[in-house]
Design an enzyme around this catalytic site. Structure first.
Site, PDB file in Angstrom:
ATOM      1  CD1 TRP A  31      -2.966   1.443   1.082  1.00 29.75           C
ATOM      2  CD2 TRP A  31      -1.294   2.424   2.171  1.00 29.75           C
ATOM      3  NE1 TRP A  31      -3.394   2.701   1.458  1.00 29.75           N
ATOM      4  CE2 TRP A  31      -2.366   3.336   2.133  1.00 29.75           C
ATOM      5  CE3 TRP A  31      -0.120   2.843   2.813  1.00 29.75           C
ATOM      6  CZ2 TRP A  31      -2.321   4.605   2.716  1.00 29.75           C
ATOM      7  CZ3 TRP A  31      -0.060   4.118   3.385  1.00 29.75           C
ATOM      8  CH2 TRP A  31      -1.156   4.986   3.335  1.00 29.75           C
ATOM      9  CB  SER A  97       3.929  -4.031   2.851  1.00 30.26           C
ATOM     10  OG  SER A  97       3.395  -3.216   3.853  1.00 30.26           O
ATOM     11  CB  THR A  98      -0.814  -4.290   1.805  1.00 29.22           C
ATOM     12  OG1 THR A  98      -0.774  -3.242   2.782  1.00 29.22           O
ATOM     13  CG2 THR A  98      -2.260  -4.679   1.552  1.00 29.22           C
ATOM     14  CB  ALA A 122       8.584  -5.762   5.031  1.00 26.07           C
ATOM     15  CG  ASP A 227       9.167  -2.957   8.756  1.00 21.96           C
ATOM     16  OD1 ASP A 227       8.508  -1.902   8.824  1.00 21.96           O
ATOM     17  OD2 ASP A 227       8.918  -3.865   7.942  1.00 21.96           O
ATOM     18  CG  HIS A 256       7.789  -1.399   5.434  1.00 22.76           C
ATOM     19  ND1 HIS A 256       7.323  -2.572   5.985  1.00 22.76           N
ATOM     20  CD2 HIS A 256       6.868  -1.026   4.508  1.00 22.76           C
ATOM     21  CE1 HIS A 256       6.165  -2.901   5.434  1.00 22.76           C
ATOM     22  NE2 HIS A 256       5.872  -1.978   4.527  1.00 22.76           N
TER      23      HIS A 256
END
Length: 276
Positions: A31, A97-98, A122, A227, A256
């Site tokens: 995101w 991530s997302t 991450a 992160d 991150h």
């Protein structure tokens, strides 16, 4: 440019690079970015003879900006339809991530019949937000702050995030790249306002504990111990214990944005895991 029209009329943009007969790697972005954020990894693996595929999640990048469907189940159903359309099999899934949450929910919801391995970078699972069952999580007020910042001045917020914690550029001695900041800003501003706004709830509140337990293929989890967006203690260190076949690799001092800041290291780890 290749697009796939989904069951509800949403158009999903995707990239399909490299050797169509080579090992297949599918990427899911974070995101509020899009498939461009994976270009270093895609270019590297395609040059090694792989087929590399990445899509812009609905509401992001060059894909449609529908008013509805901004939830993790719909994201993964969209990905499943792309898998079916391209007839993808024996895939290594990679999510940042997302996008790491998308990979986990995809495998938990749709199974592993089309996948042989997965890499989480991450990633957000098991769940980010603080609650009685997750006291170490990030307080809801932080995510409410994200939403308030978007409503007040999304453009400025989308400069503040990459200028600071996302890439770790707020750390003393960091080698700041204005190019990366501008790239993040450009990708973020391409997302639909409502889509990006509602995705904050998706990445912060979706609980993928049970999904992790279901994944029966080898999973490599890459996470930086610095992160600032998805703290390792509430993500990788918890999630790895839930994976039946998980391996955790910690990037010392890693931020991150591992795919952008630790390009060569991430590329090497993806290549080695693909061929393990």
């Amino acid at each position: 440019m290749p697009y796939l029209t989904l069951r509800d009329g949403v158009e999903i943009y995707y990239k399909d690079w490299g050797n169509k007969n080579g090992p297949t790697v599918v990427f899911s972005h974070g995101w509020p970015l899009n498939s461009d954020n994976w270009e270093n990894q895609m270019f590297f693996l395609a040059n090694q003879g792989c087929r590399v595929i990445a899509h812009d999640r609905r509401g992001h990048g060059r894909s449609s900006q529908p008013w509805d469907g901004n939830d993790m189940n719909t994201y993964t159903d969209d990905l499943q339809q792309l898998f079916e359309y391209l007839n993808l099999k024996d895939v290594m899934l990679v999510g940042h991530s997302t996008g790491g949450g998308e990979v986990v929910r995809f495998l938990g919801r749709h199974g592993t019949s089309r996948a042989k391995k997965a890499v989480l970078v991450a990633a957000i699972p098991p769940v980010m937000v603080q609650s009685e069952s997750n006291p170490e999580g990030t307080p809801l007020a932080v995510f409410d702050g994200f939403r308030a910042a978007m409503e007040k001045d999304r453009a400025q917020f989308f400069l503040d995030v990459p200028s600071g914690p996302f890439f770790g550029f707020n750390r003393p001695g960091a080698a700041v790249s204005q190019g990366l900041i501008q790239s993040w800003y450009q990708q973020g501003m391409m997302s639909g306002f409502k889509n990006a706004y509602e995705c904050i709830k998706v990445f912060s509140e979706t609980d993928m504990t049970e999904d992790l337990k279901k994944i029966d293929i080898p999973v490599l989890w890459l996470h930086g111990d610095d992160d600032q967006i998805v703290p390792i203690k509430d993500a990788a260190l918890k999630g790895i214990r839930l994976l039946p076949k998980g391996t955790l690799k910690v990037y010392l001092g890693g931020p991150h944005a591992l795919p952008n800041i630790c390009v060569d290291k991430v590329n090497k780890d993806l290549w080695e895991f693909l061929n393990a």
